[in-house]
Design an enzyme around this catalytic site. Structure first.
Site, PDB file in Angstrom:
ATOM      1  CE  LYS A   1       0.565 -18.779 -49.948  1.00 52.47           C
ATOM      2  NZ  LYS A   1       1.184 -19.314 -50.858  1.00 52.47           N
TER       3      LYS A   1
ATOM      4  CE1 TYR B   1      22.799 -12.902 -24.885  1.00 54.13           C
ATOM      5  CE2 TYR B   1      20.789 -12.481 -25.998  1.00 54.13           C
ATOM      6  CZ  TYR B   1      21.311 -13.119 -25.022  1.00 54.13           C
ATOM      7  OH  TYR B   1      20.723 -13.707 -24.258  1.00 54.13           O
TER       8      TYR B   1
ATOM      9  NE  ARG C   1     -18.445 -36.829 -47.273  1.00 50.62           N
ATOM     10  CZ  ARG C   1     -19.172 -35.675 -46.689  1.00 50.62           C
ATOM     11  NH1 ARG C   1     -18.781 -34.514 -47.563  1.00 50.62           N
ATOM     12  NH2 ARG C   1     -19.421 -35.458 -45.591  1.00 50.62           N
TER      13      ARG C   1
ATOM     14  CG  MET D   1      13.434 -16.061 -27.933  1.00 52.87           C
ATOM     15  SD  MET D   1      13.589 -17.731 -27.260  1.00 52.87           S
ATOM     16  CE  MET D   1      14.959 -18.541 -28.098  1.00 52.87           C
TER      17      MET D   1
END
Length: 377
Positions: A43, A256, A127, A304
């Site tokens: 996953k 920043y 099915r 970012m």
């Protein structure tokens, strides 16, 4: 660190060692009884490693089943040619039943209303749909259906470390009582499974019929695991390169919010990797990476798209030199769990956050060193 023969064509890339993946599967199988099945949990894009490539490799070495988080992940694997059992570990939602049945997927069911909808769709398509469930009442309901089959019964332990604590033992005892009741009422012969990576390396005897390792497949040692887990081999290493170098005087602020001010004259390296690529924003002033085999601190905010390092102590550094964010460079190494601790998170979150801009470059021991098996962004 492996690189394509043309040099460093990516801003940021993950080297993925398929031979290490195979070794980890072999290690896990050696801990199991010969009849115990292994479901590989892929996953979240195989925890950032690339689900299709990982599942194809695991399929080639005979893994018994795959576990995914939702139906979209299951559809992706089926449409990529992955065969056999694919279990959707999470819930399916209304509107997904038709494709779930058509793709011959196994699903987890938590309520009778979901059973009714899936049964109607299975009957419409002619099915027989396979359902793992968790409770005796649902098992009885499935047993009454001509269109559904109870394939398995599962639980997932709340404890996340490899300690076999009292709560996990109570949960296992309750699960075994459900198994006994289903057997007593002859509601089928489903597979029973409970063990994740952490439980596999604990003293809790919860192997049952099948196990569901996730992060251990990718070489990450479960918390509090014993010496055996040290044999797991990291599958993924993460790299970028220096794109700019600048000498700055004492007092110069970087990034920043001016969080970092150079305490003395130094050199700052800019890396083309940021939180959009999965490097945690919280590493500002806390993390370290490897440059020419030397640890270098992250300074200022992780933005970012870019991150800055203080490399005043690294000799001979040039623009274009590789940087290791996770992995080994010479005698030095930064493990995923170390990076996670510095960021105040867990290794799962580090891997799952790896963004689309991170190129995955796959390497196999069957090929010449340094030659990528495949790559995708």
């Amino acid at each position: 660190m492996n690189a394509p023969q043309s040099g460093w064509p990516h801003r940021v890339w993950a080297d993925i060692r398929l031979d290490h993946l195979r070794d980890n599967v072999a290690l896990l199988r050696n801990r199991l009884a010969p009849t115990t099945r292994l479901m590989a949990v892929v996953k979240a894009d195989a925890y950032g490693h690339g689900a299709v490539a990982i599942a194809r490799e695991l399929q080639s070495i005979g893994v018994d089943a795959f576990g995914v988080g939702d139906s979209g992940e299951a559809f992706e694997l089926r449409e990529a040619g992955v065969r056999g059992t694919i279990l959707i570990l999470g819930a399916i939602v209304d509107g997904e039943q038709e494709r779930v049945v058509a793709h011959d997927l196994s699903v987890c069911i938590h309520s009778e209303s979901r059973i009714d909808r899936l049964e109607r769709e299975a009957r419409r398509q002619g099915r027989r749909c396979v359902l793992p469930s968790r409770a005796l009442a649902l098992a009885r309901r499935i047993a009454r259906s001509r269109d559904l089959e109870l394939e398995g019964v599962a639980t997932h332990f709340a404890g996340t470390s490899a300690r076999a604590d009292a709560a996990n033992r109570r949960q296992l005892d309750a699960f075994l009582r459900v198994r006994a009741a289903i057997t007593r009422e002859r509601l089928g012969a489903p597979l029973y499974h409970a063990s994740s990576s952490s439980v596999l390396f604990s003293s809790l005897d919860a192997e049952l019929d099948m196990v569901r390792p996730g992060l251990a497949l990718y070489g990450v040692r479960p918390a509090d695991a014993g010496a055996d887990a040290e044999k797991l081999k990291p599958v993924l290493s993460l790299h970028t390169q220096v794109i700019f170098l600048k000498d700055v005087p004492a007092g110069t602020t970087i990034g920043y919010d001016r969080l970092f001010a150079a305490p003395k004259k130094t050199r700052i390296a800019t890396l083309p990797v940021g939180y959009n690529d999965g490097l945690p924003w919280s590493l500002a002033g806390a993390g370290r990476v490897l440059v020419r085999g030397t640890p270098a601190p992250i300074v200022g905010r992780v933005s970012m798209d870019y991150t800055m390092l203080d490399v005043g102590h690294v000799r001979g550094l040039k623009v274009g030199d590789p940087v290791t964010l996770i992995g080994r460079d010479g005698e030095a190494a930064v493990a995923a769990d170390e990076l996670a601790r510095a960021a105040g998170t867990i290794p799962y979150a580090i891997f799952c956050a790896l963004g689309r801009r991170v190129a995955r470059v796959y390497h196999s021991a069957r090929r010449s060193p340094g030659r990528p098996l495949a790559a995708h962004a």
